[in-house]
Design an enzyme around this catalytic site. Structure first.
Site, PDB file in Angstrom:
ATOM      1  N   GLY A  86     -12.942  -4.253  -0.799  1.00 32.86           N
ATOM      2  CA  GLY A  86     -14.333  -3.795  -0.778  1.00 32.86           C
ATOM      3  C   GLY A  86     -14.668  -2.813  -1.889  1.00 32.86           C
ATOM      4  N   ARG A 132       0.823  -1.218   0.000  1.00 28.32           N
ATOM      5  CA  ARG A 132       0.000   0.000   0.000  1.00 28.32           C
ATOM      6  C   ARG A 132       0.854   1.263   0.000  1.00 28.32           C
ATOM      7  NH1 ARG A 132      -4.634  -2.517   4.032  1.00 28.32           N
ATOM      8  NH2 ARG A 132      -6.000  -3.144   2.333  1.00 28.32           N
ATOM      9  N   GLY A 153      -9.480 -10.197  -2.470  1.00 30.23           N
ATOM     10  CA  GLY A 153      -8.400 -10.674  -1.610  1.00 30.23           C
ATOM     11  C   GLY A 153      -7.876 -12.042  -2.015  1.00 30.23           C
TER      12      GLY A 153
END
Ligand code: ADP
Ligand code: MG
Length: 400
Positions: free
Chosen positions: A381, A39, A358
């Site tokens: 999500g 990230r 995922g």
């Protein structure tokens, strides 16, 4: 189809300006350091581009779920070291998101320096998307950059509200994600194939309902294929199957029919009597030959080959969900084989391939093809909501 949004290319001279940059620093941690810095790597180009142009960059992020209260174990200061390491730069931790401490810190930062604000979810105004709260943060910045697609399905102050109080721009990671998603489902080259797999129909009903109207081929695998097979009258034995959803499955297949979307279900499958690695009872059979004590755990080799042929006729692929219980050998075979076919077609230039989810990301990594797809989204999500055809508030605010 995609409304246009501003990117860093639209910024003028930003030397000395304060950039409020929403990033995803919700890193998986163990013993005080991150176990995966993907990230941070994703937002590095945006941060460095802004610092190189002389902006003072204030990073804004959430960490965990502190529910509107300061929580000593959830400060963003815990990820400071990992962020510094990835960026190759020191950053200043600022234990607030607004007020005199932030103002003083900005005074200390030189052009091109980076400050890390504390966990924005320490304040209830964040998740409530309180406009006074957003204004309070916005007062410190000259412009807002959102580089956290993974949080764009939430209408929070830092993901949506700020865009109403400052000139708003998509960061480089956000820009890449939006372009890839648009190429996959917004304005795709046709024919488009969608692979939808995973455990259950119930978690992906909205995905299936959105896709049948938009793609030419819907490939259903994983546990959810069992529900569709059962809906067609196949006895799936002891397989994971949501029998209460067979009517829904039939409705989806009817809708697909009317929309000119071909639904592909496996016609051979890999079954076993117990769910374990390489079980003695392992066998491959036609879907009509599954025994009452057997479970379908993967799509069979003949079906996978046929699905590969379908992909060869397509220009675009969007993929969410593994075709089998891929964590356990040999039930990874179908997922690995089809992923490799998709990767090869992508590398040949005949297919634009976008995947997310995922377990899907883990499965593509397991197949060794994660870098051979056109784009692999790690957004979880937000990616699923996008596959459901929903407007993501964080994206909508950038395009307004
Ligand atoms: P993603 O995280 O990519 O959205 P899901 O969470 O929907 O994917 O689905 C992944 C899970 O589905 C995996 O844990 C996998 O083992 C399971 N699964 C796939 N096929 C089967 C099957 N035939 N029977 C039981 N579980 C399955
Ligand atoms: Mg999952």
């Amino acid at each position: 189809m995609m409304a246009s949004f501003r990117t860093l290319d639209d910024l003028g001279d930003i030397a000395g300006k304060v950039a409020l940059v929403r990033v995803d620093l919700n890193l998986p941690m163990k013993d005080g350091s991150a176990t995966d810095v993907t990230r941070v790597e994703a937002v590095k180009p945006t941060i460095l581009e802004l610092t190189e142009k002389g902006a003072k960059v204030l990073l804004l992020a959430h960490y965990g779920r502190p529910k509107g209260q300061r929580h000593s174990t959830m400060s963003t200061s815990f990820v400071q070291g990992d962020v510094e390491e990835v960026l190759g730069k020191e950053i200043m931790f600022i234990p607030e998101v607004m007020g005199p401490v932030v103002e003083q810190s900005i005074g200390i930062l030189r052009n091109g320096d980076i400050g890390l604000l504390d966990n924005v979810r320490f304040w209830p105004g964040e998740e409530a998307n309180d406009s006074e709260f957003a204004k309070g943060i916005a007062a410190h910045g000259d412009f807002y950059v959102n580089d956290a697609f993974s949080a764009a399905h939430r209408a929070h102050a830092s993901t949506e509200g700020l865009a109403h109080h400052l000139p708003a721009y998509a960061g480089r990671a956000m820009e890449a994600e939006l372009k890839a998603l648009d190429a996959a489902l917004g304005n795709p080259e046709t024919p488009v194939a969608a692979v939808v797999g995973g455990a259950k129909v119930s978690t992906k009903l909205d995905v299936l309902e959105n896709l049948v109207g938009r793609v030419q081929h819907l490939i259903i695998g994983g546990g959810m294929a069992n529900t569709f097979l059962a809906a067609r009258g196949v006895d799936v034995g002891k397989s994971l199957c949501e029998h209460d959803l067979t009517a829904t499955a039939n409705k989806i297949m009817d809708t697909a029919d009317h929309a000119g979307c071909t639904v592909h279900l496996p016609y051979d499958v890999v079954v076993a009597k117990e769910f374990a690695a390489n079980p003695a009872s392992l066998r491959t059979c036609n879907v009509h030959e599954v025994g009452p004590d057997e479970m379908i755990l993967d799509v069979g080799p003949q079906a996978v080959e046929a699905l590969g042929d379908v992909l060869k006729t397509c220009r675009t692929l969007v993929w969410n969900g593994p075709l089998g219980a891929f964590e356990t050998e040999p039930f990874d075979a179908a997922t690995v084989a089809l992923a490799r076919t998709a990767a090869a077609l992508t590398q040949d230039g005949s297919l634009t391939s976008v995947a997310g989810g995922g377990d899907t990301v883990a499965a593509l990594a397991h197949a060794g093809v994660k870098d051979d797809f056109t784009f692999v989204s790690t957004a979880g999500g937000a990616f699923l909501e996008w596959m459901e055809g929903k407007d993501l508030p964080g994206v909508a605010a950038l395009t307004a």
